[in-house]
Design a protein around this motif. Structure first.
Motif, PDB file in Angstrom:
ATOM      1  N   ILE A   1       3.063 -45.642 -35.092  1.00  0.00           N
ATOM      2  CA  ILE A   1       2.897 -45.602 -36.552  1.00  0.00           C
ATOM      3  C   ILE A   1       4.154 -45.039 -37.203  1.00  0.00           C
ATOM      4  O   ILE A   1       4.689 -45.613 -38.158  1.00  0.00           O
TER       5      ILE A   1
ATOM      6  N   VAL B   1       1.178 -53.174 -35.010  1.00  0.00           N
ATOM      7  CA  VAL B   1       0.831 -51.893 -34.397  1.00  0.00           C
ATOM      8  C   VAL B   1      -0.686 -51.790 -34.292  1.00  0.00           C
ATOM      9  O   VAL B   1      -1.395 -52.078 -35.256  1.00  0.00           O
TER      10      VAL B   1
ATOM     11  N   VAL C   1      -3.084 -49.619 -34.815  1.00  0.00           N
ATOM     12  CA  VAL C   1      -3.201 -48.341 -35.512  1.00  0.00           C
ATOM     13  C   VAL C   1      -4.386 -47.534 -34.984  1.00  0.00           C
ATOM     14  O   VAL C   1      -4.266 -46.336 -34.717  1.00  0.00           O
ATOM     15  N   GLU C   2      -5.530 -48.176 -34.833  1.00  0.00           N
ATOM     16  CA  GLU C   2      -6.721 -47.462 -34.372  1.00  0.00           C
ATOM     17  C   GLU C   2      -6.518 -46.877 -32.983  1.00  0.00           C
ATOM     18  O   GLU C   2      -6.907 -45.741 -32.718  1.00  0.00           O
TER      19      GLU C   2
ATOM     20  N   MET D   1       1.417 -53.066 -41.310  1.00  0.00           N
ATOM     21  CA  MET D   1       1.604 -52.340 -40.059  1.00  0.00           C
ATOM     22  C   MET D   1       0.649 -52.842 -38.987  1.00  0.00           C
ATOM     23  O   MET D   1       1.022 -53.000 -37.825  1.00  0.00           O
ATOM     24  N   LYS D   2      -0.586 -53.125 -39.371  1.00  0.00           N
ATOM     25  CA  LYS D   2      -1.598 -53.562 -38.407  1.00  0.00           C
ATOM     26  C   LYS D   2      -1.271 -54.918 -37.793  1.00  0.00           C
ATOM     27  O   LYS D   2      -1.847 -55.273 -36.774  1.00  0.00           O
TER      28      LYS D   2
ATOM     29  N   LEU E   1       0.911 -40.885 -32.240  1.00  0.00           N
ATOM     30  CA  LEU E   1       1.199 -41.581 -33.489  1.00  0.00           C
ATOM     31  C   LEU E   1       2.606 -42.173 -33.528  1.00  0.00           C
ATOM     32  O   LEU E   1       3.032 -42.685 -34.566  1.00  0.00           O
TER      33      LEU E   1
ATOM     34  N   MET F   1      -0.371 -50.467 -44.757  1.00  0.00           N
ATOM     35  CA  MET F   1      -1.263 -50.412 -43.598  1.00  0.00           C
ATOM     36  C   MET F   1      -1.593 -51.813 -43.107  1.00  0.00           C
ATOM     37  O   MET F   1      -1.585 -52.071 -41.901  1.00  0.00           O
TER      38      MET F   1
END
Length: 74
Positions: free
Chosen positions: A28, A14, A16-17, A10-11, A25, A7
């Motif tokens: 993600i 991306v 994410v929130e 990824m952040k 999605l 995560m």
């Protein structure tokens, strides 16, 4: 521990929130597909984690997740 590290990586690329808020999605799933799912049976776990995050498994990300979730919301 792996999920927290994935995560965090990824952040970096991306939002994410925003993806979760919008219900789309795709970003993600694209990141997971490119970095995790497509390589899962080809690499060792250590190779997979290093390729996806740039480092081997690091408990710092899980600790950060626990602190953020349980200590900052109190």
């Amino acid at each position: 521990m792996y999920a927290a590290q994935f995560m965090a990586a990824m952040k970096q690329s991306v939002d994410v929130e925003a993806a979760i808020r919008s219900g789309d999605l795709t970003p993600i799933f694209t990141w997971l597909g490119d970095n995790i799912w497509s390589k899962g049976s080809l690499l060792t776990t250590d190779e997979l984690v290093k390729g996806a995050t740039g480092e081997t498994l690091n408990a710092k990300y899980f600790q950060d997740h626990l602190r953020s979730r349980y200590l900052n919301n109190a």
